[in-house]
Motif scaffolding. Structure first.
Motif, PDB file in Angstrom:
ATOM      1  N   PRO A  94       0.828  -1.210   0.000  1.00  0.00           N
ATOM      2  CA  PRO A  94       0.000   0.000   0.000  1.00  0.00           C
ATOM      3  C   PRO A  94       0.863   1.261   0.000  1.00  0.00           C
ATOM      4  O   PRO A  94       1.842   1.339   0.736  1.00  0.00           O
ATOM      5  CB  PRO A  94      -0.790  -0.118   1.314  1.00  0.00           C
ATOM      6  CG  PRO A  94      -0.784  -1.565   1.645  1.00  0.00           C
ATOM      7  CD  PRO A  94       0.512  -2.102   1.125  1.00  0.00           C
ATOM      8  N   PRO A  95       0.500   2.235  -0.827  1.00  0.00           N
ATOM      9  CA  PRO A  95       1.275   3.475  -0.880  1.00  0.00           C
ATOM     10  C   PRO A  95       0.941   4.381   0.301  1.00  0.00           C
ATOM     11  O   PRO A  95       0.047   4.080   1.090  1.00  0.00           O
ATOM     12  CB  PRO A  95       0.808   4.108  -2.188  1.00  0.00           C
ATOM     13  CG  PRO A  95      -0.596   3.620  -2.340  1.00  0.00           C
ATOM     14  CD  PRO A  95      -0.642   2.247  -1.727  1.00  0.00           C
ATOM     15  N   ALA A  96       1.652   5.473   0.401  1.00  0.00           N
ATOM     16  CA  ALA A  96       1.338   6.451   1.446  1.00  0.00           C
ATOM     17  C   ALA A  96      -0.047   7.037   1.192  1.00  0.00           C
ATOM     18  O   ALA A  96      -0.513   7.097   0.052  1.00  0.00           O
ATOM     19  CB  ALA A  96       2.389   7.551   1.448  1.00  0.00           C
ATOM     20  N   LEU A  97      -0.661   7.468   2.259  1.00  0.00           N
ATOM     21  CA  LEU A  97      -2.007   8.028   2.160  1.00  0.00           C
ATOM     22  C   LEU A  97      -1.983   9.400   1.493  1.00  0.00           C
ATOM     23  O   LEU A  97      -1.224  10.282   1.877  1.00  0.00           O
ATOM     24  CB  LEU A  97      -2.578   8.174   3.578  1.00  0.00           C
ATOM     25  CG  LEU A  97      -3.945   8.834   3.687  1.00  0.00           C
ATOM     26  CD1 LEU A  97      -5.007   7.924   3.121  1.00  0.00           C
ATOM     27  CD2 LEU A  97      -4.247   9.158   5.139  1.00  0.00           C
ATOM     28  N   SER A  98      -2.806   9.548   0.496  1.00  0.00           N
ATOM     29  CA  SER A  98      -2.965  10.852  -0.159  1.00  0.00           C
ATOM     30  C   SER A  98      -4.277  10.794  -0.928  1.00  0.00           C
ATOM     31  O   SER A  98      -4.804   9.705  -1.178  1.00  0.00           O
ATOM     32  CB  SER A  98      -1.811  11.120  -1.119  1.00  0.00           C
ATOM     33  OG  SER A  98      -1.923  10.267  -2.252  1.00  0.00           O
ATOM     34  N   PRO A  99      -4.824  11.928  -1.322  1.00  0.00           N
ATOM     35  CA  PRO A  99      -6.046  11.886  -2.140  1.00  0.00           C
ATOM     36  C   PRO A  99      -5.844  11.052  -3.402  1.00  0.00           C
ATOM     37  O   PRO A  99      -6.720  10.277  -3.786  1.00  0.00           O
ATOM     38  CB  PRO A  99      -6.285  13.360  -2.481  1.00  0.00           C
ATOM     39  CG  PRO A  99      -5.649  14.118  -1.378  1.00  0.00           C
ATOM     40  CD  PRO A  99      -4.441  13.310  -0.972  1.00  0.00           C
ATOM     41  N   ILE A 113      -6.269  16.043   4.367  1.00  0.00           N
ATOM     42  CA  ILE A 113      -6.965  15.491   3.204  1.00  0.00           C
ATOM     43  C   ILE A 113      -8.467  15.708   3.335  1.00  0.00           C
ATOM     44  O   ILE A 113      -9.133  16.162   2.402  1.00  0.00           O
ATOM     45  CB  ILE A 113      -6.661  13.980   3.064  1.00  0.00           C
ATOM     46  CG1 ILE A 113      -5.211  13.784   2.640  1.00  0.00           C
ATOM     47  CG2 ILE A 113      -7.600  13.329   2.055  1.00  0.00           C
ATOM     48  CD1 ILE A 113      -4.745  12.352   2.721  1.00  0.00           C
ATOM     49  N   LEU A 118     -14.411  12.836  -3.406  1.00  0.00           N
ATOM     50  CA  LEU A 118     -13.327  12.235  -2.625  1.00  0.00           C
ATOM     51  C   LEU A 118     -13.837  11.804  -1.245  1.00  0.00           C
ATOM     52  O   LEU A 118     -13.443  10.768  -0.722  1.00  0.00           O
ATOM     53  CB  LEU A 118     -12.156  13.214  -2.475  1.00  0.00           C
ATOM     54  CG  LEU A 118     -10.959  12.675  -1.669  1.00  0.00           C
ATOM     55  CD1 LEU A 118     -10.404  11.396  -2.280  1.00  0.00           C
ATOM     56  CD2 LEU A 118      -9.866  13.724  -1.565  1.00  0.00           C
ATOM     57  N   GLY A 176      -5.001   0.248   2.360  1.00  0.00           N
ATOM     58  CA  GLY A 176      -4.037  -0.047   3.411  1.00  0.00           C
ATOM     59  C   GLY A 176      -4.021  -1.495   3.842  1.00  0.00           C
ATOM     60  O   GLY A 176      -3.172  -1.881   4.640  1.00  0.00           O
ATOM     61  N   GLU A 212      -2.003  14.580   8.497  1.00  0.00           N
ATOM     62  CA  GLU A 212      -2.099  14.272   7.072  1.00  0.00           C
ATOM     63  C   GLU A 212      -3.554  13.941   6.711  1.00  0.00           C
ATOM     64  O   GLU A 212      -4.100  14.448   5.739  1.00  0.00           O
ATOM     65  CB  GLU A 212      -1.203  13.065   6.805  1.00  0.00           C
ATOM     66  CG  GLU A 212      -0.906  12.781   5.370  1.00  0.00           C
ATOM     67  CD  GLU A 212       0.048  11.586   5.281  1.00  0.00           C
ATOM     68  OE1 GLU A 212       0.585  11.382   4.214  1.00  0.00           O
ATOM     69  OE2 GLU A 212       0.222  10.865   6.278  1.00  0.00           O
ATOM     70  N   ILE A 252     -15.409   8.574  -1.579  1.00  0.00           N
ATOM     71  CA  ILE A 252     -14.375   7.541  -1.698  1.00  0.00           C
ATOM     72  C   ILE A 252     -13.749   7.264  -0.340  1.00  0.00           C
ATOM     73  O   ILE A 252     -13.561   6.113   0.057  1.00  0.00           O
ATOM     74  CB  ILE A 252     -13.312   7.960  -2.727  1.00  0.00           C
ATOM     75  CG1 ILE A 252     -13.905   7.886  -4.140  1.00  0.00           C
ATOM     76  CG2 ILE A 252     -12.071   7.073  -2.629  1.00  0.00           C
ATOM     77  CD1 ILE A 252     -13.000   8.411  -5.223  1.00  0.00           C
ATOM     78  N   LEU A 295      -5.814   7.290  -2.593  1.00  0.00           N
ATOM     79  CA  LEU A 295      -7.166   6.811  -2.284  1.00  0.00           C
ATOM     80  C   LEU A 295      -7.983   6.629  -3.568  1.00  0.00           C
ATOM     81  O   LEU A 295      -8.663   5.619  -3.762  1.00  0.00           O
ATOM     82  CB  LEU A 295      -7.888   7.789  -1.363  1.00  0.00           C
ATOM     83  CG  LEU A 295      -7.428   7.809   0.096  1.00  0.00           C
ATOM     84  CD1 LEU A 295      -8.011   9.010   0.826  1.00  0.00           C
ATOM     85  CD2 LEU A 295      -7.806   6.527   0.799  1.00  0.00           C
ATOM     86  N   VAL A 348      -9.912   0.352   8.763  1.00  0.00           N
ATOM     87  CA  VAL A 348      -8.708  -0.297   8.272  1.00  0.00           C
ATOM     88  C   VAL A 348      -7.490   0.582   8.536  1.00  0.00           C
ATOM     89  O   VAL A 348      -7.558   1.801   8.510  1.00  0.00           O
ATOM     90  CB  VAL A 348      -8.836  -0.603   6.780  1.00  0.00           C
ATOM     91  CG1 VAL A 348      -7.486  -0.657   6.104  1.00  0.00           C
ATOM     92  CG2 VAL A 348      -9.525  -1.925   6.617  1.00  0.00           C
ATOM     93  N   MET A 349      -6.399  -0.063   8.798  1.00  0.00           N
ATOM     94  CA  MET A 349      -5.176   0.653   9.125  1.00  0.00           C
ATOM     95  C   MET A 349      -4.507   1.205   7.882  1.00  0.00           C
ATOM     96  O   MET A 349      -4.676   0.687   6.801  1.00  0.00           O
ATOM     97  CB  MET A 349      -4.202  -0.299   9.827  1.00  0.00           C
ATOM     98  CG  MET A 349      -3.765  -1.461   8.973  1.00  0.00           C
ATOM     99  SD  MET A 349      -5.143  -2.553   8.529  1.00  0.00           S
ATOM    100  CE  MET A 349      -4.359  -3.561   7.298  1.00  0.00           C
ATOM    101  N   VAL A 350      -3.768   2.247   8.057  1.00  0.00           N
ATOM    102  CA  VAL A 350      -2.914   2.713   6.974  1.00  0.00           C
ATOM    103  C   VAL A 350      -1.488   2.527   7.449  1.00  0.00           C
ATOM    104  O   VAL A 350      -1.011   3.241   8.310  1.00  0.00           O
ATOM    105  CB  VAL A 350      -3.179   4.193   6.664  1.00  0.00           C
ATOM    106  CG1 VAL A 350      -2.238   4.680   5.590  1.00  0.00           C
ATOM    107  CG2 VAL A 350      -4.615   4.361   6.234  1.00  0.00           C
ATOM    108  N   GLN A 351      -0.816   1.535   6.923  1.00  0.00           N
ATOM    109  CA  GLN A 351       0.564   1.233   7.298  1.00  0.00           C
ATOM    110  C   GLN A 351       0.728   1.204   8.809  1.00  0.00           C
ATOM    111  O   GLN A 351       1.590   1.877   9.357  1.00  0.00           O
ATOM    112  CB  GLN A 351       1.510   2.277   6.689  1.00  0.00           C
ATOM    113  CG  GLN A 351       1.373   2.408   5.196  1.00  0.00           C
ATOM    114  CD  GLN A 351       2.271   1.423   4.461  1.00  0.00           C
ATOM    115  OE1 GLN A 351       2.643   0.383   4.993  1.00  0.00           O
ATOM    116  NE2 GLN A 351       2.611   1.733   3.232  1.00  0.00           N
TER     117      GLN A 351
END
Lengths: 210, 69
Positions: A39-44, B11, B19, A70, B7, B22, A47, B31-34
């Motif tokens: 998974p890449p870093a979070l960004s618009p 966003i 967005l 993620g 961050e 989405i 997503l 869900v986790m992000v990293q």
């Protein structure tokens, strides 16, 4: 690290991930897990890319359970170990979403104009009635009735935030989104924002959590 | 406030309606992000606050995103 995009049933060729990478299949019994780059870093942008990749998968196959942004695992074995205990639940969910897609409704609190029956006078009966209404949101009954013939499954989340009464997630047969939108548009007394069709995000059990 | 949290807030704060839809679909359910669990907790509340701000009438557009879980 691998990133999980979706669980599907049946073969699927040519699926690509968020960065255009070809996805590969990890088998877990009857389940097919589509995995790609970490998974890449979070960004618009990331997503949107994840959503677009999952949409591509859902469009190309009969039954798709999206994995949330993620989701992933260190390697194939770890992913299988996480998914396996929930395989039965996931197969049932796949059966539910087969040939279907999701519509999402945002219902605004400020716009409610549906008359409700007055509350009963006694404090006990009033308390119970208030609790019953809080649970099933009778304000939404006209909306439910309008789309009942098209809806195959429903999830409602009452929202605490001001201005938004509830989010409603409906599972409908593929190809019936226009009829669904038309049915929602005919409902008086509620201000509703409709979006979709989406992949069945709100009908996919959580998997690949740490 | 962790860097991840800022961050995510950044966003959500600047997101358009599509967005936000989405974000709700792709991130809802925690869900986790990293390895970051924040988005599933405070983030989803923020999404709904921002969604409600966006979806309601123009005279309510200045609703502050104050409530956090």
């Amino acid at each position: 690290v691998i990133g999980l995009y979706a669980m599907v049933s049946g073969p699927l060729d040519g699926a690509v991930g968020a960065s255009g990478e070809p996805l590969r299949e990890v088998r877990c019994g009857e389940l097919r897990l589509l995995v790609g780059a970490a998974p890449p870093a979070l960004s618009p942008e990331s997503l949107r890319a994840h959503e677009a990749a999952v949409r591509g998968i859902a469009d190309a196959c009969d039954a798709c359970l999206p994995a949330r942004f993620g989701s992933g695992a260190a390697d194939d074995d770890e992913l299988r170990a996480r998914v396996e205990p929930r395989a039965l639940e996931l197969l049932e969910a796949l059966a539910l979403v087969r040939g279907r897609e999701q519509m999402t409704l945002r219902v605004q609190e400020a716009a409610l104009a549906v008359p409700l029956e007055p509350l009963p006078p006694g404090p006990g009966a009033r308390y119970l009635e208030e609790r019953r209404r809080a649970r099933r949101l009778p304000e939404l009954d006209p909306l439910r009735a309008a789309v009942a013939a098209l809806v195959r499954a429903e999830r409602i989340e009452r929202q605490g935030a001001r201005g938004l009464l509830a989010s409603i997630y409906h599972l409908i047969d593929k190809g019936t989104a226009d009829a669904y939108r038309a049915a929602v548009a005919k409902v008086d007394g509620l201000r509703v924002v409709t979006s979709g069709p989406w992949p069945a995000w709100s009908f996919a059990p959580e998997v690949a959590a740490p | 406030v962790s860097p991840k949290r800022s961050e995510a807030e950044e966003i959500i704060e600047h997101a358009d309606a599509s967005l936000l839809e989405i974000i709700d679909h792709v991130l809802n359910k925690g869900v986790m992000v990293q390895g970051e669990a924040m988005l599933g907790v405070a983030g989803v509340d923020l999404v709904y606050l921002r969604l409600s701000v966006l979806l309601c009438a123009a005279d309510r557009l200045l609703e502050p995103p104050g409530r956090k879980r």
